[in-house]
Design a protein around this motif. Structure first.
Motif, PDB file in Angstrom:
ATOM      1  N   THR A 235      -4.537  -2.995  -3.486  1.00 45.59           N
ATOM      2  CA  THR A 235      -4.104  -1.602  -3.355  1.00 45.59           C
ATOM      3  C   THR A 235      -3.080  -1.209  -4.406  1.00 45.59           C
ATOM      4  OG1 THR A 235      -2.481  -2.333  -1.706  1.00 45.59           O
ATOM      5  CG2 THR A 235      -4.598  -1.491  -0.891  1.00 45.59           C
TER       6      THR A 235
ATOM      7  N   TRP B 287       0.862  -1.192   0.000  1.00 45.63           N
ATOM      8  CA  TRP B 287       0.000   0.000   0.000  1.00 45.63           C
ATOM      9  C   TRP B 287       0.888   1.228   0.000  1.00 45.63           C
ATOM     10  CZ3 TRP B 287      -2.137   2.694   4.837  1.00 45.63           C
ATOM     11  CH2 TRP B 287      -2.930   3.780   4.472  1.00 45.63           C
TER      12      TRP B 287
ATOM     13  N   TYR C 264      -8.599   3.351  -0.671  1.00 47.14           N
ATOM     14  CA  TYR C 264      -7.457   2.429  -0.732  1.00 47.14           C
ATOM     15  C   TYR C 264      -6.878   2.143   0.650  1.00 47.14           C
ATOM     16  CZ  TYR C 264      -7.426   1.856  -5.728  1.00 47.14           C
ATOM     17  OH  TYR C 264      -7.768   1.482  -7.013  1.00 47.14           O
TER      18      TYR C 264
END
Length: 407
Positions: free
Chosen positions: A302, A76, A144
């Motif tokens: 992500t 991420w 996200y």
């Protein structure tokens, strides 16, 4: 096509209606082209693998900007997602800028709707784009982040955040957003202000006052609204309305807006849009997991490269539910018209206001049924005039009685 005067019994400007039909037809064609460009762009990006190429390009820039490679959770990269989102939005705006210029500046000037200079128009476009980028970046960042920490229930949390944000914006928009585009000044006390405040009191609606919204430096069209929630709620009238409508006509227009408050329509719309968004995000969740977990098309949920795919899913769902959303909106507008007629009994003033709006705003009197079904959030002017006639017949009011009441 029958003469508009014969259809409605009102003094509709036939020449203006011809222009209104041309204007509406041209705007629809531009909308179709714009949608086509959007669809084609997504197909090219996904089909040619540009979504992943763009991700790799941004990740490569992390060698010079280490912040781009910051990952508070595995796979991420918050700043990569923000940059990706902003850049593809700007690229799309640049791609469609000729169309935006034609539809937003050239066409309104051609039909006498806009009076803005190019410089003023570009300023508004810039402010709008800046706000859009800010809000979009915040929304995408939250989505996200939820995908990173709640990969199975992110869609539910996202819908709840959207609900909270919708309520917040409905409350703050009159004091934070609209003043960026329009100047608001309190209307001086007088008969109009007193009648509008009395009408609000009858509807048990607390307002901060009656304000004039300066529209005449931008457009020849007009509008009126009951803006805000709670302590930001206010009555707002375009200065292009107060300078040419009768007090009775303004009163029924405001009664329509008060009808939305009486019927709790803002909350209905917020709730309905939240439910629809909830369904859309849930379906996006299913597709996302299929594409990532089963097909392994992306590195993770992500992965910044999923952004074009995510936008495509939201766009397709929004297009599919558009008739449903517009149908609900038309129903709500019909009920608000009913409240305006019931609370004022000024049937001729209502019809006069509708006639003026059609002439002034270049509103098409009677769009094609399929066009109204798909794209219109309000009933056509013809249907609203017929509604007033039907109300008069149902309520036993004659035109002379209505005029007498207005006097």
């Amino acid at each position: 096509m029958p003469d508009p005067k014969e259809v409605t019994g009102m003094e509709i400007d036939v020449e203006r209606q011809q222009k209104a039909r041309e204007y509406a037809r041209t705007r629809r064609r531009i909308s179709y082209i714009s949608m086509g460009i959007g669809v084609l762009s997504i197909l090219i990006v996904l089909g040619a693998g540009l979504d992943k190429w763009f991700r790799d390009l941004i990740q490569g820039a992390g060698r010079w900007l280490p912040l781009l490679n910051w990952q508070p959770r595995t796979d991420w990269f918050p700043w990569q997602i923000v940059i990706y989102c902003i850049l593809i939005t700007i690229l799309y705006e640049l791609l469609t800028s000729p169309l935006s210029y034609y539809s937003g500046f050239v066409l309104p000037h051609r039909y006498g709707i806009s009076v803005m200079s190019l410089r003023a128009w570009l300023r508004e476009v810039g402010i709008g784009l800046g706000l859009n980028l800010l809000l979009e970046a915040v929304f995408i960042s939250l989505v996200y982040a939820l995908l990173a920490f709640q990969p199975q229930l992110w869609w539910l949390w996202a819908a709840l955040i959207i609900l909270f944000f919708s309520v917040l914006m409905a409350n703050l928009a009159p004091v934070l957003i609209f003043p960026l585009f329009y100047k608001f000044t309190p209307l001086p006390d007088g008969e109009l202000v007193q009648r509008l405040l009395r009408l609000a009191e009858q509807a048990n609606t607390r307002v901060k006052g009656v304000f004039s919204m300066q529209m005449s430096n931008k457009t020849t069209a007009t509008n009126a609204a009951l803006m805000g929630l709670g302590n930001t709620r206010r009555i707002v009238l375009g200065d292009t309305m107060t300078d040419r409508y009768t007090i009775d006509e303004i009163e029924v227009v405001l009664a329509h807006e008060l009808g939305h408050h009486v019927h709790h329509d803002i909350w209905k719309l917020i709730a309905s849009q939240t439910v629809l968004m909830l369904v859309g995000l849930f379906l996006a969740n299913l597709v996302f997991h299929q594409v990532v977990d089963q097909q392994h098309y992306y590195r993770s949920l992500t992965d910044p490269a999923t952004l074009p795919f995510f936008f495509a899913l939201i766009g397709v769902f929004s297009f599919i539910i558009m008739p449903l959303s517009n149908g609900l909106s038309r129903r709500i507008e019909y009920q608000a018209d009913e409240y305006a007629l019931t609370s004022t009994h000024k049937i001729e003033a209502f019809k006069g206001a509708m006639r003026r709006l059609a002439n002034q705003n270049l509103s098409e009197l009677e769009p094609a049924p399929i066009v109204e079904f798909l794209f219109h959030s309000h009933p056509s002017i013809k249907k609203r005039l017929q509604h007033a006639d039907e109300f008069a017949s149902r309520s036993g009011y004659t035109a002379s009685a209505s005029l007498s009441a207005e006097s």
